[in-house]
Scaffold this active site. Structure first.
Site, short mmCIF file in Angstrom:
data_model
loop_
_atom_site.label_atom_id
_atom_site.label_comp_id
_atom_site.label_asym_id
_atom_site.label_seq_id
_atom_site.Cartn_x
_atom_site.Cartn_y
_atom_site.Cartn_z
N LYS A 1 -5.36 -1.73 -2.70
CA LYS A 1 -6.56 -1.49 -1.88
C LYS A 1 -7.26 -2.81 -1.58
O LYS A 1 -7.75 -3.03 -0.48
CB LYS A 1 -7.53 -0.55 -2.62
CG LYS A 1 -7.01 0.88 -2.77
CD LYS A 1 -7.42 1.76 -1.60
CE LYS A 1 -6.77 3.13 -1.71
NZ LYS A 1 -7.03 4.00 -0.56
N ARG B 1 -5.46 10.02 -11.41
CA ARG B 1 -4.83 10.76 -10.30
C ARG B 1 -4.38 9.72 -9.28
O ARG B 1 -5.06 9.46 -8.31
CB ARG B 1 -5.86 11.75 -9.71
CG ARG B 1 -5.36 12.73 -8.72
CD ARG B 1 -4.97 12.16 -7.36
NE ARG B 1 -6.04 12.03 -6.41
CZ ARG B 1 -6.09 11.05 -5.50
NH1 ARG B 1 -5.17 10.10 -5.43
NH2 ARG B 1 -7.08 11.00 -4.65
N TYR C 1 0.88 -1.17 0.00
CA TYR C 1 0.00 0.00 0.00
C TYR C 1 0.92 1.22 0.00
O TYR C 1 2.08 1.12 -0.38
CB TYR C 1 -0.90 -0.14 1.25
CG TYR C 1 -2.06 0.81 1.32
CD1 TYR C 1 -3.06 0.81 0.36
CD2 TYR C 1 -2.16 1.72 2.37
CE1 TYR C 1 -4.14 1.70 0.44
CE2 TYR C 1 -3.24 2.60 2.46
CZ TYR C 1 -4.21 2.58 1.50
OH TYR C 1 -5.26 3.45 1.57
N ASN D 1 -0.25 11.64 -0.22
CA ASN D 1 0.54 10.44 -0.46
C ASN D 1 1.21 10.50 -1.82
O ASN D 1 0.72 11.21 -2.70
CB ASN D 1 -0.38 9.21 -0.42
CG ASN D 1 -1.05 9.04 0.93
OD1 ASN D 1 -0.41 9.15 1.95
ND2 ASN D 1 -2.35 8.80 0.90
N GLU E 1 -11.64 4.71 -7.16
CA GLU E 1 -10.39 5.09 -6.50
C GLU E 1 -9.50 5.89 -7.45
O GLU E 1 -9.30 5.49 -8.60
CB GLU E 1 -9.67 3.81 -6.06
CG GLU E 1 -8.50 4.05 -5.14
CD GLU E 1 -8.91 4.54 -3.75
OE1 GLU E 1 -9.81 3.95 -3.15
OE2 GLU E 1 -8.31 5.53 -3.29
N ASP E 2 -9.00 6.99 -6.97
CA ASP E 2 -7.99 7.78 -7.67
C ASP E 2 -8.42 8.21 -9.08
O ASP E 2 -7.66 8.09 -10.06
CB ASP E 2 -6.64 7.04 -7.67
CG ASP E 2 -6.02 7.03 -6.27
OD1 ASP E 2 -6.71 7.44 -5.32
OD2 ASP E 2 -4.86 6.63 -6.12
N ASP F 1 -13.83 6.38 -2.64
CA ASP F 1 -13.01 6.32 -1.44
C ASP F 1 -12.29 7.64 -1.17
O ASP F 1 -12.19 8.08 -0.02
CB ASP F 1 -12.00 5.18 -1.62
CG ASP F 1 -11.10 5.01 -0.43
OD1 ASP F 1 -11.60 5.17 0.69
OD2 ASP F 1 -9.91 4.70 -0.63
N ASP F 2 -11.79 8.29 -2.21
CA ASP F 2 -11.03 9.52 -2.01
C ASP F 2 -11.91 10.64 -1.49
O ASP F 2 -11.48 11.46 -0.69
CB ASP F 2 -10.34 9.94 -3.31
CG ASP F 2 -9.38 8.87 -3.77
OD1 ASP F 2 -8.39 8.62 -3.07
OD2 ASP F 2 -9.66 8.24 -4.81
N1 LIG Z 1 -4.55 10.25 3.43
C1 LIG Z 1 -5.55 9.80 2.69
O1 LIG Z 1 -6.31 8.92 3.10
C2 LIG Z 1 -5.77 10.37 1.35
C3 LIG Z 1 -4.85 11.18 0.75
N2 LIG Z 1 -5.09 11.69 -0.49
C4 LIG Z 1 -4.04 12.49 -1.09
O2 LIG Z 1 -4.48 13.81 -1.27
C5 LIG Z 1 -3.84 14.38 -2.38
C6 LIG Z 1 -4.88 15.10 -3.22
O3 LIG Z 1 -5.85 14.22 -3.68
P1 LIG Z 1 -7.11 14.78 -4.51
O4 LIG Z 1 -7.85 15.79 -3.72
O5 LIG Z 1 -7.87 13.63 -4.97
O6 LIG Z 1 -6.37 15.48 -5.71
P2 LIG Z 1 -6.89 16.60 -6.68
O7 LIG Z 1 -5.97 16.65 -7.83
O8 LIG Z 1 -8.35 16.42 -6.91
O9 LIG Z 1 -6.72 17.95 -5.83
C7 LIG Z 1 -5.49 18.55 -5.53
C8 LIG Z 1 -5.79 19.94 -5.03
O10 LIG Z 1 -4.58 20.50 -4.54
C9 LIG Z 1 -4.46 21.81 -5.02
N3 LIG Z 1 -3.06 22.25 -5.07
C10 LIG Z 1 -2.13 21.91 -5.99
N4 LIG Z 1 -0.98 22.59 -5.75
C11 LIG Z 1 -1.22 23.36 -4.66
C12 LIG Z 1 -0.45 24.29 -3.94
N5 LIG Z 1 0.80 24.56 -4.29
N6 LIG Z 1 -1.01 24.92 -2.89
C13 LIG Z 1 -2.28 24.64 -2.51
N7 LIG Z 1 -3.06 23.76 -3.16
C14 LIG Z 1 -2.54 23.13 -4.22
C15 LIG Z 1 -5.08 21.78 -6.40
O11 LIG Z 1 -5.42 23.07 -6.84
C16 LIG Z 1 -6.28 20.90 -6.12
O12 LIG Z 1 -7.32 21.69 -5.61
C17 LIG Z 1 -3.09 13.26 -3.07
O13 LIG Z 1 -1.73 13.34 -2.73
C18 LIG Z 1 -3.66 12.00 -2.46
O14 LIG Z 1 -2.70 10.98 -2.36
C19 LIG Z 1 -6.25 11.47 -1.16
C20 LIG Z 1 -7.19 10.65 -0.64
C21 LIG Z 1 -6.99 10.00 0.65
C1 LIG Z 2 -4.97 6.96 0.34
C2 LIG Z 2 -5.56 7.31 -0.94
O1 LIG Z 2 -6.62 6.83 -1.28
C3 LIG Z 2 -4.90 8.25 -1.78
O2 LIG Z 2 -3.86 8.79 -1.40
O3 LIG Z 2 -5.41 8.50 -2.87
MG LIG Z 3 -7.03 7.11 -3.32
#
Ligand SMILES: NC(=O)C1=CN([C@@H]2O[C@H](COP(=O)(O)OP(=O)(O)OC[C@H]3O[C@@H](n4cnc5c(N)ncnc54)[C@H](O)[C@@H]3O)[C@@H](O)[C@H]2O)C=CC1
Ligand SMILES: CC(=O)C(=O)O
Ligand SMILES: [Mg+2]
Length: 679
Positions: free
Chosen positions: A277, A259, A206, A521, A348-349, A371-372
């Protein structure tokens, strides 16, 4: 009397008088056989049925039905007799269902050795080798499951030793390879290894290693896993879905690779994410690995590097857009549900626009969730509520928390939507929460041109921020300095964006215990490291990250606790709960129940130490609790239709504890089942 070296679980081999070897399938909590007493004994044909009472830890007596055979061979007919006899003993369908049958195989000989679902390597007993045409195809000595396990762990530890001093990426991929080889060869042993070492192995199968695997997938590819539906398969999916060899599929994780974590568009290489996952589904939720299906929808990629890579394994075309794109997803969803109407599909993603669009399009029609958007929201909300408790404040104070969210994508907006619902429940629908949202262009206000409709509810009015000395597009540092937030939460995908200045500014937070959530991540995309957070923002913070970090030695005998705020704490329970409830859709109520369950899991003592989430070592327990909460919510909403023999009425009368037990009883656990050949 019954003697057993292991706790009685679903299916295990015990030693008993007067029989030398008995295969026992039992219902009940784990317990030691010294506590078990044979209560009654029946003989049905060649099968001996014991009803055993076990004193489980809580002091309650629990009936266990054990089906025993003198040899390890049970024909399907014998199992049917056993099932109905067990059922008549208890007069309960639920008990009879808890006895798993043997594994029916439709192949023989070398074909079995090459099938990881059934392969036991050197573990095939002699009688089974005879029955299945394996005699002579294996070295003569039979090696026990425990011995095989020890042997694998020994080679894993040697690999760790032999790769010392190599680069982090090299070591991570070497570890992934050795696990993947086992996965490809012998799934039962693989999942036992994974479950028993989940803390060490989750970071490999993971996040973070899965990210590296996806980036290098085309080069690492040896054998396919899961299914691939591409834009070229339009019109064919309804028949293609029947190419999948399993009769039943319960859980599907689907991506279009657009993504992948914070790594962007990885096209077909994103298949590593559904695989990882679903490994977590097996390990945490006990979904039977023969009933999982990772799926890649390959609609092209806009990643130029991949399009030019001669090794790239996906379609070499730009991504489909608009109706063309949606028609592919529609066709896939129809095909899946035509073959497996009760399968749960986890999206997912997906890039944000499709994450939201597909969620709205399918959530009232199919049993699916994103999930996201939704899993992450629940985990973050549980952490945010934990933060309020960590400050020693009542939960209702959540409505007053100043929360800065960095990243206005599918995850960030999902979190804010769920947090808004929580505030409305606590302080009424007119409450005005103190949420500040930033994206790559800084603070989002109503002045923003072309604002994304999904972000509109969280855009601050100019008047609201002017008083703080802020304006549209203000930088993260300015916002943190002026707002003095209780919580700084990153879902931006931008590594290191919580830099020293930003973290230092958090020292001026209005909270006695400011929280920093660097949730992006994989590790290199985390908004900050745990070490930097404690170093620059102070020892008094609560810290969580999406990928694992070591706890931080604060140098004064104290340790800065690192939480892993990752949707892995919820998605397995959401999927399992949805499946066992038999609900046809997944509602906000079911998701809220999952989040509340996680939020209330930790004790006050733990929370005060900054421990917001359980250890990953107890992920199977927390998943059972979350699963039970989801089933109960489905029952309360009158959506539960039941699962197999357990109908909605039986679900409705289960107490909270019985529901958790019911969920646990339905979790698959890796043991070698007797294999029975059927043509
Ligand atoms: N810990 C967890 O369980 C999870 C973590 N994530 C992580 O969250 C991150 C984002 O995922 P999503 O929202 O799906 O991506 P996304 O691409 O939909 O959104 C990214 C957002 O970040 C913003 N962004 C980009 N550069 C930036 C900057 N310099 N300053 C401020 N904002 C900025 C973008 O404008 C956009 O609004 C990924 O790294 C993903 O791995 C996502 C889901 C679960
Ligand atoms: C953890 C997860 O789902 C993500 O980083 O997209
Ligand atoms: Mg994800």
């Amino acid at each position: 009397m019954v003697h057993t070296p292991v706790g009685l679980r679903r299916s295990c081999t015990i030693f008993a008088d007067p029989f030398p070897f008995l295969t026992v399938n039992s219902f009940g909590a784990s317990s030691t056989a010294s506590e078990a007493q044979v209560f009654s004994f029946h003989k049905c044909g060649d099968i001996y049925i014991h009803t055993i009472y076990i004193d489980i830890a809580r002091g309650r007596k629990l009936a266990v039905v054990a089906v025993c055979a003198v040899s390890d061979f049970l024909s399907p007919e014998m199992w049917r007799v056993a099932r109905s006899a067990a059922s008549s003993l208890r007069g309960s369908r639920r008990f009879s269902m808890a006895i798993p049958g043997p594994c029916i195989v439709h192949k023989r000989g070398a074909d079995i050795l090459h099938d990881p679902w059934f392969n036991k390597d050197t573990g095939f007993p002699v009688t089974e080798r005879d029955r299945l045409g394996l005699r002579g195809l294996l070295p003569p000595r039979v090696i026990s499951f425990e011995h095989q396990y020890d042997r694998f762990m020994e080679s894993y530890r040697s690999l760790e030793k032999n790769t010392q001093g190599q680069s982090e990426g090299f070591v991570a991929l070497s570890k992934w390879r050795i696990l993947n080889r086992l996965h490809d060869r012998n799934e039962t042993l693989y999942y036992r290894v994974l479950i028993n070492n989940i803390k060490d192995f989750a970071p490999i199968i993971y996040t973070p290693t899965v990210g590296l695997v996806c980036q290098n997938y085309s080069g690492l590819f040896r054998r396919p896993r899961g299914m691939y539906f591409s834009a070229k398969d339009k019109g064919e999916m309804m028949s293609m879905i029947y190419n999948w060899p399993a009769q039943q599929v319960d859980m599907i994780v689907l991506t279009d690779g657009s993504r992948i974590l914070g790594l962007g568009d990885l096209g077909v290489q994103g298949i590593g994410i559904p695989i990882g996952k679903l490994d977590m589904y097996v390990a945490a939720a006990g979904i039977n690995p023969q009933r999982i299906l990772p799926v890649m929808l390959d609609v092209g990629t806009n990643n130029q590097k991949l399009l030019q890579d001669p090794l790239y394994l996906g379609l070499r075309q730009p991504r489909l857009e608009g109706e063309e794109y949606l028609s592919i997803v529609d066709e896939f969803m129809e095909a899946v549900h035509a073959r497996w109407p009760k399968a749960v599909v986890q999206f997912e993603d997906f890039q944000m626009k499709w994450a939201f669009e597909t969620l709205q399009r399918y959530r009232k029609k199919f049993c699916m969730f994103n999930d996201d958007v939704q899993g992450t929201a629940g985990v973050a909300l549980a952490g945010l509520l934990g933060t309020v408790r960590a400050q020693g404040r009542p939960l209702s104070d959540f409505a007053n928390q100043k929360i800065v969210v960095v990243g206005a994508g599918s995850a960030g907006l999902g979190v804010l939507n769920m947090a808004l619902q929580a505030v409305s429940r606590m302080a009424g629908p007119t409450a005005d929460p103190h949420f500040f949202l930033l994206d790559k262009d800084g603070l989002i206000t109503k002045e923003r041109k072309d604002i994304d409709p999904a972000a509109v509810p969280f855009a601050k009015a100019q008047g609201e921020v002017e008083g703080l000395g802020l304006r549209e597009g203000a930088s993260l540092l300015e916002v943190v300095k002026k707002v003095k937030p209780h919580v700084l939460l990153g879902l931006s995908g931008v590594g290191g964006i919580f830099n020293e200045e930003v973290l230092r500014a958090m020292r001026e937070s209005d909270s006695t215990k400011p929280a920093i959530f660097a949730m992006s991540n994989p590790t290199m995309n985390a908004e900050c490291t745990a070490m930097d957070a404690f170093k620059h923002a102070g020892e008094n913070i609560v810290f969580a990250s999406g990928s694992p970090f070591e706890h931080v030695d604060l140098g004064n005998g104290k340790v800065g606790h690192v939480n892993q705020a990752n949707n892995m704490y919820l998605f397995p329970g959401i999927g399992l709960g949805a499946l066992l409830s038999g609900a046809r859709i997944i509602t906000d109520g079911m998701l809220q129940a999952a989040a509340e369950c996680l939020a209330s899991y930790m004790t006050d003592g733990e929370i005060l130490k900054g421990i917001l989430y359980p250890s990953i070592n107890s992920i199977r327990d927390i998943t059972a609790e979350v699963g039970a909460a989801v089933v109960r919510a489905a029952v309360a909403e009158e959506l539960a239709e039941g699962h197999h023999e357990v109908g909605p009425k039986e679900l409705a009368i289960m107490s909270k504890d019985e529901m958790v037990q019911y969920v646990k009883d339905n979790m698959w656990y890796p043991v070698y089942s007797p294999l029975v050949h059927e043509k």
